[in-house]
Scaffold this motif. Structure first.
Motif, PDB file in Angstrom:
ATOM      1  N   MET A 149       0.819  -1.195   0.000  1.00 47.11           N
ATOM      2  CA  MET A 149       0.000   0.000   0.000  1.00 47.11           C
ATOM      3  C   MET A 149       0.860   1.255   0.000  1.00 47.11           C
ATOM      4  O   MET A 149       0.536   2.221  -0.658  1.00 47.11           O
ATOM      5  N   LYS A 150       1.962   1.203   0.750  1.00 44.83           N
ATOM      6  CA  LYS A 150       2.821   2.375   0.843  1.00 44.83           C
ATOM      7  C   LYS A 150       3.384   2.756  -0.530  1.00 44.83           C
ATOM      8  O   LYS A 150       3.495   3.931  -0.855  1.00 44.83           O
ATOM      9  N   ASN A 151       3.738   1.739  -1.350  1.00 44.96           N
ATOM     10  CA  ASN A 151       4.250   2.009  -2.688  1.00 44.96           C
ATOM     11  C   ASN A 151       3.207   2.689  -3.553  1.00 44.96           C
ATOM     12  O   ASN A 151       3.515   3.613  -4.302  1.00 44.96           O
ATOM     13  N   LEU A 152       1.975   2.223  -3.477  1.00 46.47           N
ATOM     14  CA  LEU A 152       0.896   2.818  -4.247  1.00 46.47           C
ATOM     15  C   LEU A 152       0.718   4.282  -3.879  1.00 46.47           C
ATOM     16  O   LEU A 152       0.617   5.145  -4.752  1.00 46.47           O
ATOM     17  N   VAL A 153       0.692   4.563  -2.601  1.00 46.37           N
ATOM     18  CA  VAL A 153       0.518   5.943  -2.139  1.00 46.37           C
ATOM     19  C   VAL A 153       1.676   6.813  -2.598  1.00 46.37           C
ATOM     20  O   VAL A 153       1.476   7.911  -3.112  1.00 46.37           O
ATOM     21  N   GLN A 154       2.897   6.333  -2.452  1.00 44.74           N
ATOM     22  CA  GLN A 154       4.055   7.128  -2.850  1.00 44.74           C
ATOM     23  C   GLN A 154       4.081   7.388  -4.356  1.00 44.74           C
ATOM     24  O   GLN A 154       4.502   8.457  -4.793  1.00 44.74           O
ATOM     25  N   ASN A 155       3.601   6.440  -5.142  1.00 42.69           N
ATOM     26  CA  ASN A 155       3.592   6.620  -6.594  1.00 42.69           C
ATOM     27  C   ASN A 155       2.505   7.571  -7.068  1.00 42.69           C
ATOM     28  O   ASN A 155       2.664   8.238  -8.094  1.00 42.69           O
ATOM     29  N   LYS A 183     -10.901   4.859  -2.006  1.00 44.33           N
ATOM     30  CA  LYS A 183     -10.532   3.499  -1.609  1.00 44.33           C
ATOM     31  C   LYS A 183      -9.121   3.457  -1.036  1.00 44.33           C
ATOM     32  O   LYS A 183      -8.855   2.736  -0.068  1.00 44.33           O
ATOM     33  N   ILE A 184      -8.214   4.228  -1.628  1.00 46.45           N
ATOM     34  CA  ILE A 184      -6.852   4.291  -1.100  1.00 46.45           C
ATOM     35  C   ILE A 184      -6.867   4.860   0.311  1.00 46.45           C
ATOM     36  O   ILE A 184      -6.210   4.342   1.212  1.00 46.45           O
ATOM     37  N   ILE A 185      -7.630   5.930   0.517  1.00 44.76           N
ATOM     38  CA  ILE A 185      -7.723   6.561   1.833  1.00 44.76           C
ATOM     39  C   ILE A 185      -8.335   5.597   2.855  1.00 44.76           C
ATOM     40  O   ILE A 185      -7.852   5.497   3.984  1.00 44.76           O
ATOM     41  N   GLU A 186      -9.368   4.885   2.460  1.00 44.41           N
ATOM     42  CA  GLU A 186     -10.021   3.948   3.383  1.00 44.41           C
ATOM     43  C   GLU A 186      -9.085   2.836   3.831  1.00 44.41           C
ATOM     44  O   GLU A 186      -9.176   2.367   4.963  1.00 44.41           O
ATOM     45  N   CYS A 187      -8.174   2.425   2.956  1.00 47.57           N
ATOM     46  CA  CYS A 187      -7.270   1.306   3.262  1.00 47.57           C
ATOM     47  C   CYS A 187      -5.913   1.754   3.799  1.00 47.57           C
ATOM     48  O   CYS A 187      -5.106   0.914   4.193  1.00 47.57           O
ATOM     49  N   ALA A 188      -5.657   3.054   3.807  1.00 46.00           N
ATOM     50  CA  ALA A 188      -4.329   3.559   4.153  1.00 46.00           C
ATOM     51  C   ALA A 188      -4.031   3.443   5.637  1.00 46.00           C
ATOM     52  O   ALA A 188      -4.919   3.607   6.484  1.00 46.00           O
ATOM     53  N   ASP A 189      -2.766   3.190   5.935  1.00 45.40           N
ATOM     54  CA  ASP A 189      -2.319   3.194   7.327  1.00 45.40           C
ATOM     55  C   ASP A 189      -1.983   4.635   7.732  1.00 45.40           C
ATOM     56  O   ASP A 189      -2.093   5.561   6.928  1.00 45.40           O
ATOM     57  N   ASP A 190      -1.594   4.823   8.974  1.00 44.85           N
ATOM     58  CA  ASP A 190      -1.339   6.172   9.500  1.00 44.85           C
ATOM     59  C   ASP A 190      -0.238   6.903   8.740  1.00 44.85           C
ATOM     60  O   ASP A 190      -0.364   8.091   8.455  1.00 44.85           O
ATOM     61  N   LEU A 191       0.835   6.216   8.416  1.00 43.79           N
ATOM     62  CA  LEU A 191       1.942   6.847   7.695  1.00 43.79           C
ATOM     63  C   LEU A 191       1.510   7.276   6.295  1.00 43.79           C
ATOM     64  O   LEU A 191       1.820   8.385   5.846  1.00 43.79           O
ATOM     65  N   LEU A 207      -1.550   7.974   5.356  1.00 44.68           N
ATOM     66  CA  LEU A 207      -2.455   9.108   5.524  1.00 44.68           C
ATOM     67  C   LEU A 207      -1.693  10.399   5.740  1.00 44.68           C
ATOM     68  O   LEU A 207      -2.076  11.453   5.234  1.00 44.68           O
ATOM     69  N   ASP A 208      -0.603  10.319   6.472  1.00 40.79           N
ATOM     70  CA  ASP A 208       0.237  11.488   6.691  1.00 40.79           C
ATOM     71  C   ASP A 208       0.804  12.004   5.371  1.00 40.79           C
ATOM     72  O   ASP A 208       0.795  13.203   5.104  1.00 40.79           O
ATOM     73  N   TYR A 209       1.275  11.092   4.537  1.00 39.78           N
ATOM     74  CA  TYR A 209       1.782  11.474   3.208  1.00 39.78           C
ATOM     75  C   TYR A 209       0.682  12.117   2.368  1.00 39.78           C
ATOM     76  O   TYR A 209       0.905  13.123   1.694  1.00 39.78           O
ATOM     77  N   ILE A 210      -0.500  11.533   2.412  1.00 36.33           N
ATOM     78  CA  ILE A 210      -1.614  12.051   1.622  1.00 36.33           C
ATOM     79  C   ILE A 210      -1.991  13.462   2.074  1.00 36.33           C
ATOM     80  O   ILE A 210      -2.142  14.370   1.263  1.00 36.33           O
ATOM     81  N   VAL A 211      -2.122  13.649   3.368  1.00 38.35           N
ATOM     82  CA  VAL A 211      -2.493  14.965   3.894  1.00 38.35           C
ATOM     83  C   VAL A 211      -1.452  16.004   3.521  1.00 38.35           C
ATOM     84  O   VAL A 211      -1.790  17.101   3.052  1.00 38.35           O
ATOM     85  N   GLN A 237     -13.971  14.453   1.856  1.00 39.06           N
ATOM     86  CA  GLN A 237     -14.889  13.984   2.893  1.00 39.06           C
ATOM     87  C   GLN A 237     -14.426  12.636   3.450  1.00 39.06           C
ATOM     88  O   GLN A 237     -14.427  12.431   4.661  1.00 39.06           O
ATOM     89  N   THR A 238     -14.008  11.738   2.579  1.00 37.61           N
ATOM     90  CA  THR A 238     -13.511  10.441   3.014  1.00 37.61           C
ATOM     91  C   THR A 238     -12.237  10.604   3.836  1.00 37.61           C
ATOM     92  O   THR A 238     -12.058   9.935   4.863  1.00 37.61           O
ATOM     93  N   LEU A 239     -11.375  11.522   3.430  1.00 38.16           N
ATOM     94  CA  LEU A 239     -10.136  11.781   4.155  1.00 38.16           C
ATOM     95  C   LEU A 239     -10.444  12.322   5.554  1.00 38.16           C
ATOM     96  O   LEU A 239      -9.859  11.858   6.542  1.00 38.16           O
ATOM     97  N   VAL A 240     -11.361  13.265   5.650  1.00 39.18           N
ATOM     98  CA  VAL A 240     -11.718  13.835   6.961  1.00 39.18           C
ATOM     99  C   VAL A 240     -12.330  12.762   7.867  1.00 39.18           C
ATOM    100  O   VAL A 240     -12.006  12.693   9.048  1.00 39.18           O
ATOM    101  N   GLU A 241     -13.199  11.945   7.313  1.00 40.58           N
ATOM    102  CA  GLU A 241     -13.822  10.883   8.103  1.00 40.58           C
ATOM    103  C   GLU A 241     -12.778   9.898   8.612  1.00 40.58           C
ATOM    104  O   GLU A 241     -12.854   9.453   9.749  1.00 40.58           O
ATOM    105  N   LYS A 242     -11.814   9.562   7.777  1.00 37.42           N
ATOM    106  CA  LYS A 242     -10.768   8.618   8.165  1.00 37.42           C
ATOM    107  C   LYS A 242      -9.877   9.242   9.245  1.00 37.42           C
ATOM    108  O   LYS A 242      -9.468   8.546  10.188  1.00 37.42           O
ATOM    109  N   LEU A 243      -9.595  10.520   9.138  1.00 37.27           N
ATOM    110  CA  LEU A 243      -8.732  11.182  10.123  1.00 37.27           C
ATOM    111  C   LEU A 243      -9.440  11.379  11.461  1.00 37.27           C
ATOM    112  O   LEU A 243      -8.786  11.454  12.496  1.00 37.27           O
TER     113      LEU A 243
END
Length: 69
Positions: free
Chosen positions: A1-7, A27-35, A37-41, A62-68
């Motif tokens: 997952m981390k590779n997908l987010v970084q790419n 879907k990426i946000i829903e499945c993302a771990d804390d690290l 999510l930090d990169y995404i934010v 909205q999905t990002l806020v709900e996840k955070l």
């Protein structure tokens, strides 16, 4: 997952406002771990208002806020 987010980080703001890409972002946000999510934010923070004002981007934000929460 981390590779997908970084790419996807360099184009994440564009994908979030895309008609179909926002579903991928959600879907990426829903499945993302804390690290991841930090990169995404940190990646979208400077353009969060523009993304939020977009009809498609608002769903991803909205999905990002709900996840955070």
């Amino acid at each position: 997952m981390k590779n997908l987010v970084q790419n996807i980080l360099p184009i994440l703001n564009l994908v979030m406002v895309n008609q179909f890409g926002n579903y991928l972002c959600q879907k990426i946000i829903e499945c993302a771990d804390d690290l991841s999510l930090d990169y995404i934010v940190n990646s979208v923070l400077s353009q969060i208002i523009d993304i939020s004002l977009n009809i498609h981007g608002t769903r991803a934000v909205q999905t990002l806020v709900e996840k955070l929460a």
